[in-house]
Design an enzyme around this catalytic site. Structure first.
Site, PDB file in Angstrom:
ATOM      1  CB  ALA A  58      -2.242   5.011   0.250  1.00 11.44           C
ATOM      2  CG  LEU A 101      -2.109   0.947   1.131  1.00  7.34           C
ATOM      3  CD1 LEU A 101      -3.060   0.526   0.009  1.00  7.34           C
ATOM      4  CD2 LEU A 101      -2.854   1.027   2.437  1.00  7.34           C
ATOM      5  CG  HIS A 102       2.861   2.168  -3.700  1.00  4.65           C
ATOM      6  ND1 HIS A 102       2.457   3.086  -4.633  1.00  4.65           N
ATOM      7  CD2 HIS A 102       2.678   0.951  -4.267  1.00  4.65           C
ATOM      8  CE1 HIS A 102       2.049   2.460  -5.729  1.00  4.65           C
ATOM      9  NE2 HIS A 102       2.181   1.151  -5.530  1.00  4.65           N
ATOM     10  CB  ALA A 103       2.049   7.454  -2.691  1.00  5.54           C
TER      11      ALA A 103
END
Length: 85
Positions: A18, A13-15
């Protein structure tokens, strides 16, 4: 309501994912939280979500409380299981 799942997205769950999750969460009046290990954060805050450091395979619990909690839970689970890759 709550449901526990394993994060399937290969990059965790990176930028970008997210941000997608926050955008979906903000559509609902219910309080939406994501719990990982001992930490629980507001799913409507990208900084809070990123602070969890979620990788592929991380076990998380989605917790919803409010007038549209079922719809919110279903939508967040759908995003996490199907739309992040």
């Amino acid at each position: 309501m709550e449901k526990t799942i394993k994060l399937a997205n290969e990059s965790g769950l990176h930028a970008r994912p997210a941000g997608m999750l926050v955008s979906e969460a903000k559509k609902y009046e219910s309080d939406i939280q994501i719990k990982h290990e001992e930490k629980t954060v507001n799913a409507k805050s990208i900084m809070n979500l990123l602070s969890l450091g979620l990788d592929q395979g991380s076990e998380i619990t989605i917790i919803t409380k409010g007038s549209d909690e079922k719809e919110a839970l279903d939508a967040i689970v759908n995003i996490l299981e199907n739309k992040l890759d």
